[in-house]
Design a protein around this motif. Structure first.
Motif, PDB file in Angstrom:
ATOM      1  N   THR A 144     -12.384 -26.322 -49.547  1.00  0.00           N
ATOM      2  CA  THR A 144     -12.211 -25.028 -50.195  1.00  0.00           C
ATOM      3  C   THR A 144     -11.959 -23.938 -49.163  1.00  0.00           C
ATOM      4  OG1 THR A 144     -13.754 -25.760 -51.864  1.00  0.00           O
ATOM      5  CG2 THR A 144     -13.182 -23.434 -51.868  1.00  0.00           C
ATOM      6  N   ARG A 145     -12.742 -23.976 -48.077  1.00  0.00           N
ATOM      7  CA  ARG A 145     -12.537 -22.964 -47.054  1.00  0.00           C
ATOM      8  C   ARG A 145     -11.146 -23.123 -46.438  1.00  0.00           C
ATOM      9  NH1 ARG A 145     -17.208 -23.153 -43.456  1.00  0.00           N
ATOM     10  NH2 ARG A 145     -16.119 -24.844 -42.427  1.00  0.00           N
ATOM     11  N   HIS A 146     -10.807 -24.366 -46.246  1.00  0.00           N
ATOM     12  CA  HIS A 146      -9.482 -24.625 -45.684  1.00  0.00           C
ATOM     13  C   HIS A 146      -8.391 -24.070 -46.606  1.00  0.00           C
ATOM     14  CE1 HIS A 146      -6.316 -26.553 -43.492  1.00  0.00           C
ATOM     15  NE2 HIS A 146      -5.896 -27.166 -44.570  1.00  0.00           N
ATOM     16  N   ALA A 147      -8.563 -24.283 -47.895  1.00  0.00           N
ATOM     17  CA  ALA A 147      -7.575 -23.793 -48.861  1.00  0.00           C
ATOM     18  C   ALA A 147      -7.522 -22.273 -48.855  1.00  0.00           C
ATOM     19  CB  ALA A 147      -7.913 -24.302 -50.255  1.00  0.00           C
ATOM     20  N   LEU A 148      -8.699 -21.658 -48.722  1.00  0.00           N
ATOM     21  CA  LEU A 148      -8.767 -20.198 -48.663  1.00  0.00           C
ATOM     22  C   LEU A 148      -7.965 -19.666 -47.484  1.00  0.00           C
ATOM     23  CD1 LEU A 148     -12.419 -19.052 -49.403  1.00  0.00           C
ATOM     24  CD2 LEU A 148     -10.324 -17.842 -50.057  1.00  0.00           C
ATOM     25  N   GLN A 149      -8.201 -20.280 -46.333  1.00  0.00           N
ATOM     26  CA  GLN A 149      -7.490 -19.844 -45.129  1.00  0.00           C
ATOM     27  C   GLN A 149      -5.991 -20.041 -45.313  1.00  0.00           C
ATOM     28  OE1 GLN A 149      -9.373 -22.324 -42.265  1.00  0.00           O
ATOM     29  NE2 GLN A 149     -11.040 -20.900 -41.862  1.00  0.00           N
ATOM     30  N   LEU A 150      -5.663 -21.208 -45.828  1.00  0.00           N
ATOM     31  CA  LEU A 150      -4.254 -21.520 -46.020  1.00  0.00           C
ATOM     32  C   LEU A 150      -3.617 -20.525 -46.985  1.00  0.00           C
ATOM     33  CD1 LEU A 150      -2.056 -23.690 -45.425  1.00  0.00           C
ATOM     34  CD2 LEU A 150      -2.707 -24.700 -47.607  1.00  0.00           C
ATOM     35  N   ALA A 151      -4.322 -20.274 -48.082  1.00  0.00           N
ATOM     36  CA  ALA A 151      -3.783 -19.367 -49.090  1.00  0.00           C
ATOM     37  C   ALA A 151      -3.573 -17.982 -48.497  1.00  0.00           C
ATOM     38  CB  ALA A 151      -4.733 -19.303 -50.283  1.00  0.00           C
ATOM     39  N   SER A 153      -2.919 -17.335 -45.477  1.00  0.00           N
ATOM     40  CA  SER A 153      -1.793 -17.364 -44.541  1.00  0.00           C
ATOM     41  C   SER A 153      -0.459 -17.451 -45.257  1.00  0.00           C
ATOM     42  CB  SER A 153      -1.920 -18.565 -43.605  1.00  0.00           C
ATOM     43  OG  SER A 153      -3.179 -18.570 -42.988  1.00  0.00           O
ATOM     44  N   LEU A 154      -0.483 -18.116 -46.408  1.00  0.00           N
ATOM     45  CA  LEU A 154       0.798 -18.368 -47.084  1.00  0.00           C
ATOM     46  C   LEU A 154       1.128 -17.317 -48.129  1.00  0.00           C
ATOM     47  CD1 LEU A 154       0.801 -22.240 -47.542  1.00  0.00           C
ATOM     48  CD2 LEU A 154       2.342 -20.882 -46.132  1.00  0.00           C
ATOM     49  N   SER A 155       0.244 -16.374 -48.351  1.00  0.00           N
ATOM     50  CA  SER A 155       0.547 -15.370 -49.364  1.00  0.00           C
ATOM     51  C   SER A 155       0.120 -14.006 -48.860  1.00  0.00           C
ATOM     52  CB  SER A 155      -0.181 -15.705 -50.664  1.00  0.00           C
ATOM     53  OG  SER A 155      -1.564 -15.618 -50.437  1.00  0.00           O
ATOM     54  N   GLY A 156       0.552 -12.988 -49.569  1.00  0.00           N
ATOM     55  CA  GLY A 156       0.124 -11.631 -49.252  1.00  0.00           C
ATOM     56  C   GLY A 156       0.513 -11.214 -47.845  1.00  0.00           C
ATOM     57  N   SER A 163       6.577 -16.158 -39.639  1.00  0.00           N
ATOM     58  CA  SER A 163       7.990 -16.453 -39.848  1.00  0.00           C
ATOM     59  C   SER A 163       8.096 -17.614 -40.836  1.00  0.00           C
ATOM     60  CB  SER A 163       8.624 -16.862 -38.523  1.00  0.00           C
ATOM     61  OG  SER A 163       8.087 -18.089 -38.114  1.00  0.00           O
ATOM     62  N   ALA A 164       9.297 -17.786 -41.386  1.00  0.00           N
ATOM     63  CA  ALA A 164       9.523 -18.910 -42.294  1.00  0.00           C
ATOM     64  C   ALA A 164       9.228 -20.224 -41.579  1.00  0.00           C
ATOM     65  CB  ALA A 164      10.959 -18.886 -42.808  1.00  0.00           C
ATOM     66  N   SER A 165       9.614 -20.281 -40.311  1.00  0.00           N
ATOM     67  CA  SER A 165       9.369 -21.495 -39.541  1.00  0.00           C
ATOM     68  C   SER A 165       7.880 -21.805 -39.449  1.00  0.00           C
ATOM     69  CB  SER A 165       9.983 -21.315 -38.156  1.00  0.00           C
ATOM     70  OG  SER A 165       9.385 -22.156 -37.233  1.00  0.00           O
ATOM     71  N   ASP A 166       7.077 -20.752 -39.218  1.00  0.00           N
ATOM     72  CA  ASP A 166       5.632 -20.958 -39.152  1.00  0.00           C
ATOM     73  C   ASP A 166       5.083 -21.402 -40.505  1.00  0.00           C
ATOM     74  OD1 ASP A 166       5.556 -20.256 -36.517  1.00  0.00           O
ATOM     75  OD2 ASP A 166       5.097 -18.147 -36.889  1.00  0.00           O
ATOM     76  N   ARG A 167       5.632 -20.804 -41.558  1.00  0.00           N
ATOM     77  CA  ARG A 167       5.125 -21.175 -42.889  1.00  0.00           C
ATOM     78  C   ARG A 167       5.465 -22.636 -43.195  1.00  0.00           C
ATOM     79  NH1 ARG A 167       7.428 -16.319 -44.329  1.00  0.00           N
ATOM     80  NH2 ARG A 167       8.594 -17.014 -46.142  1.00  0.00           N
ATOM     81  N   ILE A 168       6.657 -23.074 -42.755  1.00  0.00           N
ATOM     82  CA  ILE A 168       7.024 -24.473 -42.973  1.00  0.00           C
ATOM     83  C   ILE A 168       6.052 -25.388 -42.226  1.00  0.00           C
ATOM     84  CG2 ILE A 168       8.776 -26.210 -42.423  1.00  0.00           C
ATOM     85  CD1 ILE A 168      10.882 -24.122 -43.116  1.00  0.00           C
ATOM     86  N   GLN A 169       5.771 -25.003 -40.996  1.00  0.00           N
ATOM     87  CA  GLN A 169       4.828 -25.776 -40.181  1.00  0.00           C
ATOM     88  C   GLN A 169       3.469 -25.874 -40.873  1.00  0.00           C
ATOM     89  OE1 GLN A 169       5.473 -25.848 -36.182  1.00  0.00           O
ATOM     90  NE2 GLN A 169       4.460 -27.777 -36.662  1.00  0.00           N
ATOM     91  N   LEU A 170       3.030 -24.738 -41.361  1.00  0.00           N
ATOM     92  CA  LEU A 170       1.731 -24.647 -42.007  1.00  0.00           C
ATOM     93  C   LEU A 170       1.677 -25.537 -43.250  1.00  0.00           C
ATOM     94  CD1 LEU A 170      -0.686 -22.910 -41.273  1.00  0.00           C
ATOM     95  CD2 LEU A 170       0.109 -21.183 -42.862  1.00  0.00           C
ATOM     96  N   VAL A 171       2.746 -25.471 -44.020  1.00  0.00           N
ATOM     97  CA  VAL A 171       2.825 -26.257 -45.246  1.00  0.00           C
ATOM     98  C   VAL A 171       2.737 -27.744 -44.910  1.00  0.00           C
ATOM     99  CG1 VAL A 171       4.588 -27.033 -46.877  1.00  0.00           C
ATOM    100  CG2 VAL A 171       4.013 -24.609 -46.734  1.00  0.00           C
ATOM    101  N   SER A 172       3.462 -28.172 -43.865  1.00  0.00           N
ATOM    102  CA  SER A 172       3.471 -29.591 -43.523  1.00  0.00           C
ATOM    103  C   SER A 172       2.112 -30.042 -43.017  1.00  0.00           C
ATOM    104  CB  SER A 172       4.522 -29.873 -42.453  1.00  0.00           C
ATOM    105  OG  SER A 172       5.746 -29.344 -42.828  1.00  0.00           O
TER     106      SER A 172
END
Ligand SMILES: [Zn+2]
Lengths: 281, 197
Positions: A144-151, A153-156, A163-172
């Protein structure tokens, strides 16, 4: 009674046998070869064998490469774009917001989705499925904490700094970290939000690729199906159809039918939708 | 010529007219509009993967790695693309080169330097076949694996991927007539192996 063909006769038609087997010869030459074949069992046998081996080759089905190929390439592409932008941008140009106008609306939607997920249904679901004695009272821990951090980073605003590149990295990397043995990991929902609402098509593609790896989760097929009706980028549409077909996701047939008939979809997308329907039905 | 995506449902043009051609897209890539590469990736990664899959005797992992390499090189060496070239011929050449590099590395691992290059090629082919036979029992693939690499190349292009002799000539920098002769010889060679014994 005709003479038995001499080796010389065979030699004169030898170069024509493949085209004859393929039915590519003009009529005159076709007749000539046919006349020879009528007398020559050896050449007849050769034509039969040529056809057999050609048919086997032509029957080789195309194989599908791993969807990760695309994710990896798009990531590379974003890195190269970032490198280009860095060399091209003058110092003052770098200060200007790199964010498209749609971003605010998008950020709000992801943020809203994530808030709902983490405070309401999503978190509740996760807690129910997790070890109940620990999860009931403990503050957001583990996934859950991991999802919070991820969320965040990926939103707002978090995402606007990436950058888009960082977001792609994060998603993978987020997908790689998901514990597939646990039901309803909230990261999956964050990835679904990214698939639906990230302003960059390549990030959405990466999210689709990442979710595909998590396809054992029933939310993935459902999300792909739903997402098909809101995506407008042809690359995303085509990838989603491909993934749904790979997953044999028959719930998608309604959306595929709509897409195949959608007047403002690109012809190539409509064709892909028809192909998907043909394979799933 | 209109290059942007027309979404008018009334037009009855084939897809090719709605979508910019490969060469137009590649020209934009050269002008640093890198997103166009994503479109080219979508058009080509499957055929290139399948081409490499058959060239590597169905070694999936290697074919995926090599496909990756092709698109990495495409991005890296985008400025070396000449607009006079056909994009398709160019990308297949990148794939052919990536495969050749891979093949060479394999040879270095397998052979000692006492062998001349011709023997090396033949040993390489049978080593591939032996390695492959266990995984892919189909007779066709075994026979294909026994062919010289250049013949396998042309059969994959012509019979599996459906390129015409003209198109193969473009890729291999020879005439359509020469491509036809090579393709016929390759099919004959495959037939001989397939129906031997
Ligand atoms: Zn004969």
């Amino acid at each position: 009674m005709p003479d038995r063909p001499s080796p010389y006769d065979c030699f004169t038609v030898a170069d024509l046998l493949v085209d004859y087997a393929d039915q590519l010869l003009p009529p005159q030459q076709t007749e000539r070869v046919a006349a020879h074949l009528a007398q020559c069992p050896a050449c007849r046998e050769e034509v039969v064998q040529l056809r057999a081996v050609a048919q086997r080759l032509e029957a080789v089905e195309p194989a599908a490469p791993a969807p990760e190929l695309r994710t990896h390439f798009l990531q590379l592409l974003e890195q190269e774009k970032a490198a280009l932008a860095a060399t091209a941008a003058a110092p003052e140009a770098r200060v200007r917001p790199m964010w498209p106008q749609a971003a605010t609306r998008w950020a709000l939607r992801i943020a809203a989705g994530v808030a709902l997920l983490l405070t309401g249904i999503g978190l509740g679901q996760w807690n129910r499925s997790a070890d109940s004695s620990a999860a009931a009272t403990a503050p957001a821990a583990g996934p859950t904490r991991h999802a919070l951090q991820l969320a965040s980073s990926l939103s707002g605003e978090g995402a606007q700094r990436l950058s888009a590149s960082d977001r792609i990295q994060l998603v993978s990397s987020a997908a790689a970290a998901v514990d597939t043995t646990k039901a309803a990991d909230p990261v999956v929902q964050v990835l679904i939000n990214t698939l639906n609402f990230d302003p960059n098509a390549n990030v959405r593609l990466a999210a689709a690729g990442a979710l595909y790896r998590l396809r054992a989760d029933p939310r993935v097929g459902e999300a792909f199906t739903q997402s098909l009706s809101i995506q407008t980028d042809p690359n995303v549409q085509i990838l989603l159809i491909e993934l749904l077909v790979n997953m044999r996701e028959r719930r998608a047939t309604t959306q595929l039918e709509q897409l195949a008939r959608k007047p403002d979809a690109l012809p190539i997308v409509r064709q892909q939708a028809e192909y998907g329907l043909g394979t799933l039905l | 010529m209109p290059v942007l995506l027309s979404t008018n449902p009334q037009t009855s043009f084939p897809v090719a007219d709605h979508y910019p051609s490969d060469d137009v897209l590649m020209a934009r890539v050269q002008a640093n509009d890198l997103d166009q590469l994503a479109v080219l990736f979508d058009r080509y990664h499957r055929p290139i993967f399948n081409y490499l899959l058959r060239r590597t005797n169905n070694d999936r992992e290697t074919a995926e790695d090599l496909t990756q390499t092709v698109f990495e090189r495409l991005l890296k060496y985008r400025t070396s693309y000449q607009p006079s070239q056909q994009f398709r011929a160019w990308i297949y050449q990148l794939a052919r080169n990536a495969h050749a590099d891979h093949w060479q590395r394999q040879q270095q691992l397998r052979t000692t330097d006492v062998l001349d290059s011709e023997q090396r090629g033949q040993l390489g082919a049978s080593a591939f076949a032996a390695q492959d036979a266990a995984e892919h029992s189909q007779h066709l693939y075994e026979a294909l694996a026994l062919l010289p690499d250049a013949q396998r190349d042309i059969l994959v292009l012509n019979r599996i991927q459906g390129f015409s002799y003209e198109e193969i000539g473009e890729q291999l920098a020879c005439s359509a007539g020469a491509a036809r002769v090579k393709a016929h010889r390759a099919l004959q060679a495959l037939r001989a192996i397939f129906f031997a014994s």
